[in-house]
Design an enzyme around this catalytic site. Sequence first.
Site, PDB file in Angstrom:
ATOM      1  N   PRO A  45      39.915  29.735  43.429  1.00 10.97           N
ATOM      2  CA  PRO A  45      40.138  30.990  42.694  1.00 10.97           C
ATOM      3  C   PRO A  45      38.809  31.529  42.182  1.00 10.97           C
ATOM      4  O   PRO A  45      37.975  30.785  41.679  1.00 10.97           O
ATOM      5  CB  PRO A  45      41.052  30.558  41.548  1.00 10.97           C
ATOM      6  CG  PRO A  45      41.790  29.374  42.084  1.00 10.97           C
ATOM      7  CD  PRO A  45      40.785  28.656  42.963  1.00 10.97           C
ATOM      8  N   CYS A  46      38.615  32.828  42.309  1.00 11.29           N
ATOM      9  CA  CYS A  46      37.281  33.407  42.144  1.00 11.29           C
ATOM     10  C   CYS A  46      37.178  34.380  40.987  1.00 11.29           C
ATOM     11  O   CYS A  46      36.231  35.152  40.912  1.00 11.29           O
ATOM     12  CB  CYS A  46      36.892  34.118  43.440  1.00 11.29           C
ATOM     13  SG  CYS A  46      38.158  35.271  44.041  1.00 11.29           S
ATOM     14  N   GLN A  47      38.137  34.359  40.067  1.00  9.05           N
ATOM     15  CA  GLN A  47      38.146  35.384  39.023  1.00  9.05           C
ATOM     16  C   GLN A  47      36.858  35.412  38.209  1.00  9.05           C
ATOM     17  O   GLN A  47      36.370  36.475  37.832  1.00  9.05           O
ATOM     18  CB  GLN A  47      39.335  35.167  38.073  1.00  9.05           C
ATOM     19  CG  GLN A  47      40.689  35.465  38.693  1.00  9.05           C
ATOM     20  CD  GLN A  47      41.291  34.256  39.382  1.00  9.05           C
ATOM     21  OE1 GLN A  47      40.601  33.290  39.669  1.00  9.05           O
ATOM     22  NE2 GLN A  47      42.583  34.314  39.646  1.00  9.05           N
TER      23      GLN A  47
ATOM     24  N   ASN B  66      34.846  32.836  49.449  1.00 13.93           N
ATOM     25  CA  ASN B  66      34.908  33.240  48.049  1.00 13.93           C
ATOM     26  C   ASN B  66      34.345  34.652  47.908  1.00 13.93           C
ATOM     27  O   ASN B  66      33.930  35.270  48.887  1.00 13.93           O
ATOM     28  CB  ASN B  66      34.131  32.245  47.177  1.00 13.93           C
ATOM     29  CG  ASN B  66      34.761  32.035  45.815  1.00 13.93           C
ATOM     30  OD1 ASN B  66      34.982  33.004  45.084  1.00 13.93           O
ATOM     31  ND2 ASN B  66      35.064  30.792  45.459  1.00 13.93           N
TER      32      ASN B  66
END
Length: 354
Positions: free
Chosen positions: A86-88, A126
């Site tokens: 997850p790249c938030q 990503n």
Amino acid sequence: MVVKNKLKAVDFFCGGGGMSYGMQLAGIEVLAGIDFEITCKETYLANIKGAQFLNYDVFELSEAELEHKLEINKFDDDLVFIGCSPCQYWSLINTDKKKSEKSKSLLSEFERFVQYFSPGYVVVENVPGVLNRREESGLGEFIDWLVDNDYVVHYEVHNTSEYGVPQNRRRFTLIANRVNELELSPIKSSKLLTVADVIGEKNGFPKVQAGHQDKTPFRHSVARLKDVTLRRLKKVKKDGGNRLGFANDPELQLPCFVGKDSSFKDTFGRLWWNKPAPTITTKFFSVSNGRFVHPEENRALSLREGATLQSFPKSYIFHGRTNEIIARQIGNAVPPEYSRRIAQAIINSRNSIT
């Protein structure tokens, strides 16, 4: 002689299965997907046949436990480790870094497993931010370890529109290979796909109104709109128009946009038929979160349209208690066609060995 493909993959942070599906489509066996988000499980297992879904927080999963559960070995040339964390935290569009702070260490956690198993191939996908801030994200250290341990490493920011996906989606991609001396990169497409190539009535998407709920597996469901929002969309020009279509109407103009005609023009914007879609985010279901209005109809994209623009096949089954949960699975996914082209590069490199 041609080497028979015996490749098998483990997909860390697998989500709803976009990366796994593309790998499987190319001919790589997917052993398991790992994700802490239990809402992805039903979607993943419905589409990634023969794979396990391991519901783990990777921070709490040990290398030995994974080794035992999947019966995988160290230094296996046929093993592919995939890490699309997850790249938030690294995303340019994220504004709340505190909520996503834990995610900034996920690449380092993935590296822990790579170091333990030393698989034949490593794939990372990503947001470009992990490369722009390579030291803080841990990417620089990870690449150094791969090189020091005899991997040939390709890493670059690619636009998936060049790889058979009808969407402008810039993604950092790393493919590391220690099986031979080839630098591997995703296989490009010879054709640029546009919105018109994949959605619209001629492609099996009937016209629907805002608020339409499709109870079938096709999921051609659309978010509801307030009357004032619907009035705004009726003033947005077809095929690529934006919110400036209602900017001079005092009843429709939003106070936050007064005097800011050059800012945030994608908000309430329509897709263009003859261009790739913009990046499909987790908010593609909303007209106020980007250029997510249908090119002609006065509504946001449907769930299935978003999935199709992400290159999921129409047969892909999505499960989720709410439309928002499904939209999140779709927006967070690696486009399966992009994944397939990464997998094909790996397979081609093995088949070239004589």
